[in-house]
Design a protein around this motif. Structure first.
Motif, PDB file in Angstrom:
ATOM      1  N   MET A 101       0.833  -1.200   0.000  1.00 44.86           N
ATOM      2  CA  MET A 101       0.000   0.000   0.000  1.00 44.86           C
ATOM      3  C   MET A 101       0.874   1.259   0.000  1.00 44.86           C
ATOM      4  O   MET A 101       0.590   2.227  -0.707  1.00 44.86           O
ATOM      5  CB  MET A 101      -0.922   0.001   1.230  1.00 44.86           C
ATOM      6  CG  MET A 101      -1.915  -1.150   1.298  1.00 44.86           C
ATOM      7  SD  MET A 101      -3.082  -1.234  -0.090  1.00 44.86           S
ATOM      8  CE  MET A 101      -2.307  -2.524  -1.094  1.00 44.86           C
ATOM      9  N   VAL A 102       1.936   1.225   0.781  1.00 40.60           N
ATOM     10  CA  VAL A 102       2.872   2.356   0.795  1.00 40.60           C
ATOM     11  C   VAL A 102       3.540   2.504  -0.570  1.00 40.60           C
ATOM     12  O   VAL A 102       3.918   3.607  -0.984  1.00 40.60           O
ATOM     13  CB  VAL A 102       3.925   2.168   1.913  1.00 40.60           C
ATOM     14  CG1 VAL A 102       4.892   3.351   1.941  1.00 40.60           C
ATOM     15  CG2 VAL A 102       3.243   2.032   3.274  1.00 40.60           C
ATOM     16  N   SER A 103       3.655   1.377  -1.284  1.00 43.04           N
ATOM     17  CA  SER A 103       4.302   1.393  -2.604  1.00 43.04           C
ATOM     18  C   SER A 103       3.388   1.905  -3.707  1.00 43.04           C
ATOM     19  O   SER A 103       3.816   2.022  -4.857  1.00 43.04           O
ATOM     20  CB  SER A 103       4.762  -0.026  -2.966  1.00 43.04           C
ATOM     21  OG  SER A 103       5.650  -0.536  -2.001  1.00 43.04           O
ATOM     22  N   GLY A 104       2.131   2.177  -3.390  1.00 41.62           N
ATOM     23  CA  GLY A 104       1.234   2.760  -4.381  1.00 41.62           C
ATOM     24  C   GLY A 104       0.304   1.790  -5.071  1.00 41.62           C
ATOM     25  O   GLY A 104      -0.417   2.177  -5.997  1.00 41.62           O
ATOM     26  N   PHE A 105       0.300   0.513  -4.656  1.00 39.73           N
ATOM     27  CA  PHE A 105      -0.669  -0.438  -5.207  1.00 39.73           C
ATOM     28  C   PHE A 105      -1.988  -0.240  -4.472  1.00 39.73           C
ATOM     29  O   PHE A 105      -2.058  -0.387  -3.259  1.00 39.73           O
ATOM     30  CB  PHE A 105      -0.170  -1.878  -5.050  1.00 39.73           C
ATOM     31  CG  PHE A 105       1.055  -2.170  -5.868  1.00 39.73           C
ATOM     32  CD1 PHE A 105       0.942  -2.534  -7.194  1.00 39.73           C
ATOM     33  CD2 PHE A 105       2.318  -2.058  -5.302  1.00 39.73           C
ATOM     34  CE1 PHE A 105       2.080  -2.795  -7.956  1.00 39.73           C
ATOM     35  CE2 PHE A 105       3.454  -2.314  -6.049  1.00 39.73           C
ATOM     36  CZ  PHE A 105       3.333  -2.689  -7.384  1.00 39.73           C
ATOM     37  N   ASP A 106      -3.020   0.090  -5.224  1.00 46.45           N
ATOM     38  CA  ASP A 106      -4.261   0.532  -4.575  1.00 46.45           C
ATOM     39  C   ASP A 106      -5.036  -0.613  -3.934  1.00 46.45           C
ATOM     40  O   ASP A 106      -5.538  -0.481  -2.821  1.00 46.45           O
ATOM     41  CB  ASP A 106      -5.154   1.231  -5.600  1.00 46.45           C
ATOM     42  CG  ASP A 106      -6.298   1.964  -4.934  1.00 46.45           C
ATOM     43  OD1 ASP A 106      -6.033   2.959  -4.236  1.00 46.45           O
ATOM     44  OD2 ASP A 106      -7.456   1.533  -5.096  1.00 46.45           O
TER      45      ASP A 106
ATOM     46  N   TYR B 121      -4.680  -4.825  -3.341  1.00 44.41           N
ATOM     47  CA  TYR B 121      -3.883  -6.045  -3.462  1.00 44.41           C
ATOM     48  C   TYR B 121      -4.656  -7.238  -2.952  1.00 44.41           C
ATOM     49  O   TYR B 121      -5.465  -7.140  -2.019  1.00 44.41           O
ATOM     50  CB  TYR B 121      -2.591  -5.891  -2.649  1.00 44.41           C
ATOM     51  CG  TYR B 121      -2.209  -7.121  -1.848  1.00 44.41           C
ATOM     52  CD1 TYR B 121      -1.347  -8.085  -2.368  1.00 44.41           C
ATOM     53  CD2 TYR B 121      -2.732  -7.332  -0.567  1.00 44.41           C
ATOM     54  CE1 TYR B 121      -1.010  -9.223  -1.628  1.00 44.41           C
ATOM     55  CE2 TYR B 121      -2.401  -8.471   0.172  1.00 44.41           C
ATOM     56  CZ  TYR B 121      -1.547  -9.410  -0.359  1.00 44.41           C
ATOM     57  OH  TYR B 121      -1.220 -10.528   0.373  1.00 44.41           O
TER      58      TYR B 121
ATOM     59  N   SER C  89      -6.013   0.656  -0.204  1.00 44.37           N
ATOM     60  CA  SER C  89      -5.572   2.002   0.167  1.00 44.37           C
ATOM     61  C   SER C  89      -6.758   2.956   0.218  1.00 44.37           C
ATOM     62  O   SER C  89      -7.772   2.734  -0.445  1.00 44.37           O
ATOM     63  CB  SER C  89      -4.544   2.519  -0.844  1.00 44.37           C
ATOM     64  OG  SER C  89      -3.301   1.888  -0.661  1.00 44.37           O
TER      65      SER C  89
ATOM     66  N   HIS D 172      -1.072   3.878  10.044  1.00 45.42           N
ATOM     67  CA  HIS D 172      -0.122   4.309   9.012  1.00 45.42           C
ATOM     68  C   HIS D 172       0.693   5.526   9.446  1.00 45.42           C
ATOM     69  O   HIS D 172       1.484   6.043   8.663  1.00 45.42           O
ATOM     70  CB  HIS D 172      -0.869   4.628   7.715  1.00 45.42           C
ATOM     71  CG  HIS D 172      -1.744   5.856   7.812  1.00 45.42           C
ATOM     72  ND1 HIS D 172      -2.954   5.848   8.471  1.00 45.42           N
ATOM     73  CD2 HIS D 172      -1.579   7.116   7.338  1.00 45.42           C
ATOM     74  CE1 HIS D 172      -3.499   7.053   8.395  1.00 45.42           C
ATOM     75  NE2 HIS D 172      -2.688   7.841   7.717  1.00 45.42           N
TER      76      HIS D 172
ATOM     77  N   TYR E 107       7.720   7.926   4.695  1.00 49.40           N
ATOM     78  CA  TYR E 107       7.849   8.356   3.299  1.00 49.40           C
ATOM     79  C   TYR E 107       6.482   8.436   2.615  1.00 49.40           C
ATOM     80  O   TYR E 107       6.365   8.181   1.424  1.00 49.40           O
ATOM     81  CB  TYR E 107       8.771   7.392   2.537  1.00 49.40           C
ATOM     82  CG  TYR E 107      10.212   7.504   2.972  1.00 49.40           C
ATOM     83  CD1 TYR E 107      11.086   8.396   2.351  1.00 49.40           C
ATOM     84  CD2 TYR E 107      10.692   6.741   4.025  1.00 49.40           C
ATOM     85  CE1 TYR E 107      12.408   8.517   2.759  1.00 49.40           C
ATOM     86  CE2 TYR E 107      12.009   6.842   4.450  1.00 49.40           C
ATOM     87  CZ  TYR E 107      12.860   7.733   3.820  1.00 49.40           C
ATOM     88  OH  TYR E 107      14.182   7.852   4.230  1.00 49.40           O
TER      89      TYR E 107
ATOM     90  N   PRO F 195      -0.391   5.918   2.807  1.00 48.68           N
ATOM     91  CA  PRO F 195      -1.816   6.227   2.728  1.00 48.68           C
ATOM     92  C   PRO F 195      -2.578   5.499   3.832  1.00 48.68           C
ATOM     93  O   PRO F 195      -2.144   4.453   4.320  1.00 48.68           O
ATOM     94  CB  PRO F 195      -2.218   5.664   1.358  1.00 48.68           C
ATOM     95  CG  PRO F 195      -1.314   4.485   1.190  1.00 48.68           C
ATOM     96  CD  PRO F 195       0.000   4.887   1.827  1.00 48.68           C
TER      97      PRO F 195
ATOM     98  N   HIS G 180      -4.936   2.805   5.073  1.00 41.13           N
ATOM     99  CA  HIS G 180      -5.246   1.540   4.412  1.00 41.13           C
ATOM    100  C   HIS G 180      -5.846   0.555   5.406  1.00 41.13           C
ATOM    101  O   HIS G 180      -5.687   0.688   6.623  1.00 41.13           O
ATOM    102  CB  HIS G 180      -4.017   0.940   3.721  1.00 41.13           C
ATOM    103  CG  HIS G 180      -2.816   0.759   4.609  1.00 41.13           C
ATOM    104  ND1 HIS G 180      -2.015   1.799   5.017  1.00 41.13           N
ATOM    105  CD2 HIS G 180      -2.281  -0.357   5.172  1.00 41.13           C
ATOM    106  CE1 HIS G 180      -1.031   1.344   5.783  1.00 41.13           C
ATOM    107  NE2 HIS G 180      -1.172   0.033   5.902  1.00 41.13           N
TER     108      HIS G 180
END
Length: 580
Positions: A203-208, A210, A239, A486, A518, A521, A523
């Protein structure tokens, strides 16, 4: 089809009659009718009857031989039709048989009766057990459910991503299975208890959105609804999601899965939401079976001014059960015996007769005023029995819950033709460890407290609720989940209350803690257990019946012999020495 068969043993019908057919499969049964042998030939798809008029062709055959049979398919004559078989209108008149695989004539058990065989023998010969059509079908069902879940999650916009199997040991949760490293002396991997950290990092990596059908490994004891060693779950995370967003997805997935694979009534969305405290009071458990209509009521206040010594200075619970007036005395005696068997000192009860008359062992301790108050408070009706449970505060919920379950079963109050879902919500963030007396997390430590930082700074820790939730179906916990924490500042404070320092967090949870600095979002997610879903759909009471190659309750694989010994050379390569 190919070299061994033109059709499978489950597809032949009247319209195939007159065709030259070749089948292959296992000999399920052989019946010799004086020069004519009737063979039930079984494969993955079903059973077809093969008729052999030549004694030489069937000579030496035994059950579980693998054969191919060629001949003309014909319709069975009137009295020979077998409506119990999908292929029961036809039979293959064989003019040739070929043995493809021989079997020992002395089988360890009858394949068709394997489920009645003791567990150790079934699992040692699991390949035979799995030939039993009933067991076989459970595994087929599991495959179909898995396929459906995967396609459903994809249709909802979730991306399937596999997370690592070799990872680091977790300082929280159950015991890890650890794996020694050959390349890194004295260091160990661990098999994941769940993909928890990885899915949050995604989720932090931007995959909405999973998901994965995730294997999980925990070194814990077996139960009927928990496999030792490993299990699978439908793991998903979202996310920019709230608790309600997760509930909406889970409700759609669970409802469609259970209605697709079962004819039973399924509770439609939205599923009931039951706060943890309410669930413990009304059902005596955080895994309530809503098919049971009985509810537990708190009567502690009612008995505060009743002169009945066993209830003095203790919490008291009551369960009103219908249809009890005509029951024999033995029913109540057996319920009292059950209560003592589970550790209670007894079980009080009264019975409502006609004209608001109350009878039973406790009735004489109740004044007329208290009787009227009790009838009004619980809306007691003629024929109701009211059972009383009183015990120590830490035992009362469990005891009352077990009495409720037993009463529901004995009185036939459980709707066996339904799947009743609910969410258990508002779990306490912290509890007291009975052994150490210290505060600890009661659920997932990575959950967001309700109110984020404010309750952590302003409330008694035991009053703090978390955004944690379970899905329960028919008394079985299918899933736990949470809105994730988060925020690094909230994470520091939450762990500080549980006795962790910043240094502890930076060393034990470095990946998440670092990533949260960093841009993380909001999640949330959950992970319904695949094994338990299939167990319920298959109508089984033990997970073993829906796992292809399960371990015993003692975490042993009797088929392949695991766990087993390894050579001294293997131990040296991973820098391990076994100590006595």
């Amino acid at each position: 089809m190919g070299k061994y068969r033109t059709h499978n043993c489950g597809e032949l019908r009247k319209e195939h009659a007159g065709q030259e057919i070749m089948l292959a499969g296992w000999v399920d049964t052989i019946r010799d009718h004086g020069g004519v042998a009737f063979i039930d030939l079984r494969d993955h798809y079903g059973i077809t009857q093969v008729v052999v008029n030549d004694e030489e062709l069937a000579k030496g055959l035994a059950r579980e031989y693998v054969i191919s049979a060629r001949g003309l398919l014909r319709e069975r004559e009137g009295g020979a039709v077998n409506p119990a078989l999908a292929t029961g209108d036809v039979e293959l008149k064989a003019d040739s048989l070929t043995v493809l695989g021989r079997s020992n004539h002395q089988l360890p058990f009858d394949v068709g009766q394997s489920v009645q065989t003791r567990e150790e023998l079934r699992l040692k010969y699991r390949f035979l057990d799995l030939r039993n059509p009933a067991v076989h079908e459970n595994i087929v069902l599991r495959s179909k459910v898995t396929s459906f879940l995967r396609s459903k999650m994809e249709s909802l916009g979730f991306t399937e991503i596999q997370t690592p199997i070799l990872t680091s040991s977790s300082p929280e949760g159950a015991r890890d299975y650890i794996v020694p490293s050959r390349k890194h002396h004295g260091m160990f991997y661990a098999l994941p208890q769940a993909p928890q950290v990885f899915k949050q990092l995604l989720m932090v990596s931007g995959f909405d959105r999973y998901f994965q059908i995730a294997p999980c490994f925990r070194d814990e004891d077996a139960r009927a609804e928990r496999s030792p060693g490993e299990f699978y779950q439908l793991d998903f995370e979202m996310s920019f999601a709230t608790q309600e967003d997760v509930f909406t997805v889970a409700e759609e997935v669970m409802y469609e899965t259970f209605t697709r694979f079962s004819d039973k009534k399924v509770s439609p969305p939205p599923f009931a939401r039951i706060p943890f405290a309410q669930s413990m009071l009304e059902f005596g458990t955080d895994k309530p079976d809503l098919r049971n209509q009985l509810r537990i009521r708190d009567l502690t206040g009612f008995f505060a001014d009743v002169d009945f010594a066993p209830f003095k200075n203790k919490p008291v619970r009551g369960i009103a059960a219908p249809g009890c007036s005509g029951l024999p005395r033995s029913f109540f005696d057996k319920m009292v015996q059950f209560a003592t068997d589970i550790g209670m000192k007894g079980l009080g009860y009264i019975i409502m007769g006609s004209n608001a008359e109350i009878k039973g062992p406790i009735a004489k301790f109740l004044s007329e005023e208290k009787r009227r108050e009790l009838i009004g408070t619980l809306s007691l009706k003629e024929g109701n029995a009211l059972f009383f449970i009183s015990d120590a505060p830490k035992m009362i919920d469990s005891m009352a819950g077990q009495i409720r379950t037993e009463l529901g079963a004995r009185l036939g109050l459980v709707n066996e033709d339904a799947f009743e879902f609910c969410y258990i919500t508002d779990f306490p963030m912290y509890g007291i460890n009975e052994e150490t007396g210290k505060l600890e997390f009661t659920h997932n430590p990575f959950s967001m407290p309700q109110g984020e930082m404010h309750p952590l700074e302003n409330l008694d820790p035991l009053e703090i609720k978390a955004f944690q939730y379970d899905i329960v179906c028919n008394g079985v916990e299918l899933s736990s989940g949470a809105v994730r924490n988060h925020r690094p500042d909230v994470m520091l404070k939450a762990f500080e209350i549980a006795g962790y320092t910043k240094e502890d967090i930076e060393s034990k949870f470095s990946a998440l803690f670092n990533a949260f600095h960093y841009g993380a979002p909001p999640h949330a997610g959950m992970a319904p257990g695949l094994d338990r879903i299939v167990m319920l759909l298959a109508g089984q009471e033990n997970l073993r019946e829906v796992v292809a190659f399960p371990m015993t309750g003692n975490a042993q694989d009797l088929l392949l012999g695991a766990p087993g010994s390894v050579t001294e050379q293997q131990l040296r390569e991973v820098h391990i020495r076994i100590r006595d």
